[in-house]
Motif scaffolding. Structure first.
Motif, PDB file in Angstrom:
ATOM      1  N   CYS A  42     -67.193 -93.827 -71.697  1.00 27.42           N
ATOM      2  CA  CYS A  42     -68.011 -93.641 -72.889  1.00 27.42           C
ATOM      3  C   CYS A  42     -67.124 -93.478 -74.107  1.00 27.42           C
ATOM      4  O   CYS A  42     -65.907 -93.302 -73.996  1.00 27.42           O
ATOM      5  CB  CYS A  42     -68.910 -92.420 -72.728  1.00 27.42           C
ATOM      6  SG  CYS A  42     -68.013 -90.894 -72.345  1.00 27.42           S
ATOM      7  N   GLN A  43     -67.751 -93.508 -75.257  1.00 31.18           N
ATOM      8  CA  GLN A  43     -67.108 -93.222 -76.533  1.00 31.18           C
ATOM      9  C   GLN A  43     -67.710 -91.919 -77.044  1.00 31.18           C
ATOM     10  O   GLN A  43     -68.941 -91.765 -77.044  1.00 31.18           O
ATOM     11  CB  GLN A  43     -67.372 -94.357 -77.538  1.00 31.18           C
ATOM     12  CG  GLN A  43     -66.872 -95.715 -77.106  1.00 31.18           C
ATOM     13  CD  GLN A  43     -65.374 -95.840 -77.257  1.00 31.18           C
ATOM     14  OE1 GLN A  43     -64.767 -95.249 -78.148  1.00 31.18           O
ATOM     15  NE2 GLN A  43     -64.754 -96.611 -76.380  1.00 31.18           N
ATOM     16  N   VAL A  44     -66.846 -91.001 -77.490  1.00 28.70           N
ATOM     17  CA  VAL A  44     -67.307 -89.681 -77.936  1.00 28.70           C
ATOM     18  C   VAL A  44     -66.702 -89.357 -79.294  1.00 28.70           C
ATOM     19  O   VAL A  44     -65.509 -89.577 -79.518  1.00 28.70           O
ATOM     20  CB  VAL A  44     -66.910 -88.585 -76.908  1.00 28.70           C
ATOM     21  CG1 VAL A  44     -67.249 -87.195 -77.432  1.00 28.70           C
ATOM     22  CG2 VAL A  44     -67.582 -88.844 -75.571  1.00 28.70           C
ATOM     23  N   LYS A  45     -67.534 -88.823 -80.169  1.00 25.81           N
ATOM     24  CA  LYS A  45     -67.060 -88.302 -81.459  1.00 25.81           C
ATOM     25  C   LYS A  45     -67.513 -86.850 -81.563  1.00 25.81           C
ATOM     26  O   LYS A  45     -68.706 -86.563 -81.604  1.00 25.81           O
ATOM     27  CB  LYS A  45     -67.623 -89.099 -82.628  1.00 25.81           C
ATOM     28  CG  LYS A  45     -67.107 -88.612 -83.971  1.00 25.81           C
ATOM     29  CD  LYS A  45     -67.683 -89.423 -85.108  1.00 25.81           C
ATOM     30  CE  LYS A  45     -67.201 -88.920 -86.449  1.00 25.81           C
ATOM     31  NZ  LYS A  45     -67.718 -87.598 -86.783  1.00 25.81           N
ATOM     32  N   ILE A  46     -66.540 -85.950 -81.583  1.00 23.96           N
ATOM     33  CA  ILE A  46     -66.815 -84.524 -81.716  1.00 23.96           C
ATOM     34  C   ILE A  46     -66.905 -84.190 -83.203  1.00 23.96           C
ATOM     35  O   ILE A  46     -66.123 -84.706 -84.008  1.00 23.96           O
ATOM     36  CB  ILE A  46     -65.710 -83.698 -81.018  1.00 23.96           C
ATOM     37  CG1 ILE A  46     -65.691 -84.049 -79.529  1.00 23.96           C
ATOM     38  CG2 ILE A  46     -65.913 -82.204 -81.236  1.00 23.96           C
ATOM     39  CD1 ILE A  46     -64.512 -83.492 -78.768  1.00 23.96           C
ATOM     40  N   TYR A  55     -63.401 -92.060 -73.300  1.00 26.17           N
ATOM     41  CA  TYR A  55     -63.209 -91.198 -72.139  1.00 26.17           C
ATOM     42  C   TYR A  55     -63.724 -91.943 -70.915  1.00 26.17           C
ATOM     43  O   TYR A  55     -64.802 -92.543 -70.964  1.00 26.17           O
ATOM     44  CB  TYR A  55     -63.961 -89.870 -72.307  1.00 26.17           C
ATOM     45  CG  TYR A  55     -63.393 -89.022 -73.410  1.00 26.17           C
ATOM     46  CD1 TYR A  55     -62.344 -88.141 -73.170  1.00 26.17           C
ATOM     47  CD2 TYR A  55     -63.899 -89.114 -74.695  1.00 26.17           C
ATOM     48  CE1 TYR A  55     -61.815 -87.364 -74.192  1.00 26.17           C
ATOM     49  CE2 TYR A  55     -63.369 -88.345 -75.722  1.00 26.17           C
ATOM     50  CZ  TYR A  55     -62.335 -87.485 -75.457  1.00 26.17           C
ATOM     51  OH  TYR A  55     -61.810 -86.729 -76.481  1.00 26.17           O
ATOM     52  N   ALA A  56     -62.950 -91.896 -69.839  1.00 25.84           N
ATOM     53  CA  ALA A  56     -63.313 -92.592 -68.610  1.00 25.84           C
ATOM     54  C   ALA A  56     -63.270 -91.616 -67.448  1.00 25.84           C
ATOM     55  O   ALA A  56     -62.853 -90.457 -67.599  1.00 25.84           O
ATOM     56  CB  ALA A  56     -62.373 -93.762 -68.370  1.00 25.84           C
ATOM     57  N   GLU A  57     -63.690 -92.084 -66.284  1.00 25.67           N
ATOM     58  CA  GLU A  57     -63.684 -91.277 -65.067  1.00 25.67           C
ATOM     59  C   GLU A  57     -62.353 -90.546 -64.908  1.00 25.67           C
ATOM     60  O   GLU A  57     -61.288 -91.142 -65.071  1.00 25.67           O
ATOM     61  CB  GLU A  57     -63.917 -92.181 -63.864  1.00 25.67           C
ATOM     62  CG  GLU A  57     -63.975 -91.454 -62.551  1.00 25.67           C
ATOM     63  CD  GLU A  57     -64.313 -92.374 -61.392  1.00 25.67           C
ATOM     64  OE1 GLU A  57     -64.047 -91.962 -60.253  1.00 25.67           O
ATOM     65  OE2 GLU A  57     -64.826 -93.481 -61.619  1.00 25.67           O
ATOM     66  N   LYS A  66     -71.152 -73.740 -81.336  1.00 22.63           N
ATOM     67  CA  LYS A  66     -71.868 -74.022 -82.590  1.00 22.63           C
ATOM     68  C   LYS A  66     -71.399 -75.335 -83.210  1.00 22.63           C
ATOM     69  O   LYS A  66     -71.217 -75.443 -84.419  1.00 22.63           O
ATOM     70  CB  LYS A  66     -71.697 -72.876 -83.592  1.00 22.63           C
ATOM     71  CG  LYS A  66     -72.113 -71.526 -83.057  1.00 22.63           C
ATOM     72  CD  LYS A  66     -73.585 -71.476 -82.754  1.00 22.63           C
ATOM     73  CE  LYS A  66     -73.992 -70.071 -82.278  1.00 22.63           C
ATOM     74  NZ  LYS A  66     -75.293 -70.051 -81.671  1.00 22.63           N
ATOM     75  N   SER A  67     -71.190 -76.336 -82.372  1.00 22.73           N
ATOM     76  CA  SER A  67     -70.721 -77.642 -82.817  1.00 22.73           C
ATOM     77  C   SER A  67     -71.629 -78.716 -82.220  1.00 22.73           C
ATOM     78  O   SER A  67     -72.721 -78.417 -81.724  1.00 22.73           O
ATOM     79  CB  SER A  67     -69.266 -77.842 -82.388  1.00 22.73           C
ATOM     80  OG  SER A  67     -68.746 -79.040 -82.928  1.00 22.73           O
ATOM     81  N   SER A  68     -71.175 -79.955 -82.264  1.00 25.56           N
ATOM     82  CA  SER A  68     -71.952 -81.053 -81.693  1.00 25.56           C
ATOM     83  C   SER A  68     -71.022 -82.199 -81.343  1.00 25.56           C
ATOM     84  O   SER A  68     -69.854 -82.220 -81.740  1.00 25.56           O
ATOM     85  CB  SER A  68     -73.014 -81.536 -82.679  1.00 25.56           C
ATOM     86  OG  SER A  68     -72.404 -82.101 -83.821  1.00 25.56           O
ATOM     87  N   PHE A  69     -71.556 -83.142 -80.583  1.00 23.77           N
ATOM     88  CA  PHE A  69     -70.825 -84.375 -80.320  1.00 23.77           C
ATOM     89  C   PHE A  69     -71.789 -85.528 -80.126  1.00 23.77           C
ATOM     90  O   PHE A  69     -72.926 -85.351 -79.707  1.00 23.77           O
ATOM     91  CB  PHE A  69     -69.876 -84.228 -79.120  1.00 23.77           C
ATOM     92  CG  PHE A  69     -70.555 -84.035 -77.784  1.00 23.77           C
ATOM     93  CD1 PHE A  69     -70.790 -85.114 -76.943  1.00 23.77           C
ATOM     94  CD2 PHE A  69     -70.928 -82.772 -77.354  1.00 23.77           C
ATOM     95  CE1 PHE A  69     -71.405 -84.936 -75.712  1.00 23.77           C
ATOM     96  CE2 PHE A  69     -71.524 -82.578 -76.122  1.00 23.77           C
ATOM     97  CZ  PHE A  69     -71.772 -83.674 -75.294  1.00 23.77           C
ATOM     98  N   ASP A  70     -71.315 -86.722 -80.489  1.00 26.32           N
ATOM     99  CA  ASP A  70     -72.057 -87.957 -80.266  1.00 26.32           C
ATOM    100  C   ASP A  70     -71.431 -88.649 -79.065  1.00 26.32           C
ATOM    101  O   ASP A  70     -70.207 -88.673 -78.928  1.00 26.32           O
ATOM    102  CB  ASP A  70     -71.958 -88.889 -81.476  1.00 26.32           C
ATOM    103  CG  ASP A  70     -72.578 -88.297 -82.723  1.00 26.32           C
ATOM    104  OD1 ASP A  70     -73.618 -87.625 -82.612  1.00 26.32           O
ATOM    105  OD2 ASP A  70     -72.015 -88.511 -83.813  1.00 26.32           O
TER     106      ASP A  70
END
Length: 85
Positions: A42-46, A55-57, A66-70
């Motif tokens: 997947c692709q992740v943006k914190i 990020y992979a297996e 108190k944050s988030s990620f896509d």
């Protein structure tokens, strides 16, 4: 996204789940999280970071309280284990 929480005798909790193919999701977190990718990629943006990272297996990432990620998936599902605290 499909997820299930597992509660342990010591009071701790983990969530196991799958993010479905071709998903674009935002997760808001209250407590710190460790996301371990156990299948797929997947692709992740914190929140606060400048861009998406792959990020992979076998890889993992941390998210502050108190944050988030896509998270964006491709044509395959992504399996994960999330630890809290």
């Amino acid at each position: 996204c499909v997820s299930h929480s597992v509660f342990f005798p010591d009071g701790s909790r983990k969530t196991v789940g799958v993010v479905l193919p071709n998903s674009q999701l935002t997760f808001n977190v209250d407590s710190p999280e460790l996301m371990e990718i156990s299948g797929g990629e997947c692709q992740v943006k914190i929140a606060g970071e400048s861009g998406f990272k792959k990020y992979a297996e076998g890889s993992s990432f941390k998210v502050a309280a108190k944050s988030s990620f896509d998270i964006h998936t491709g044509t395959d599902p992504v399996n994960y284990v999330c630890s809290f605290g």
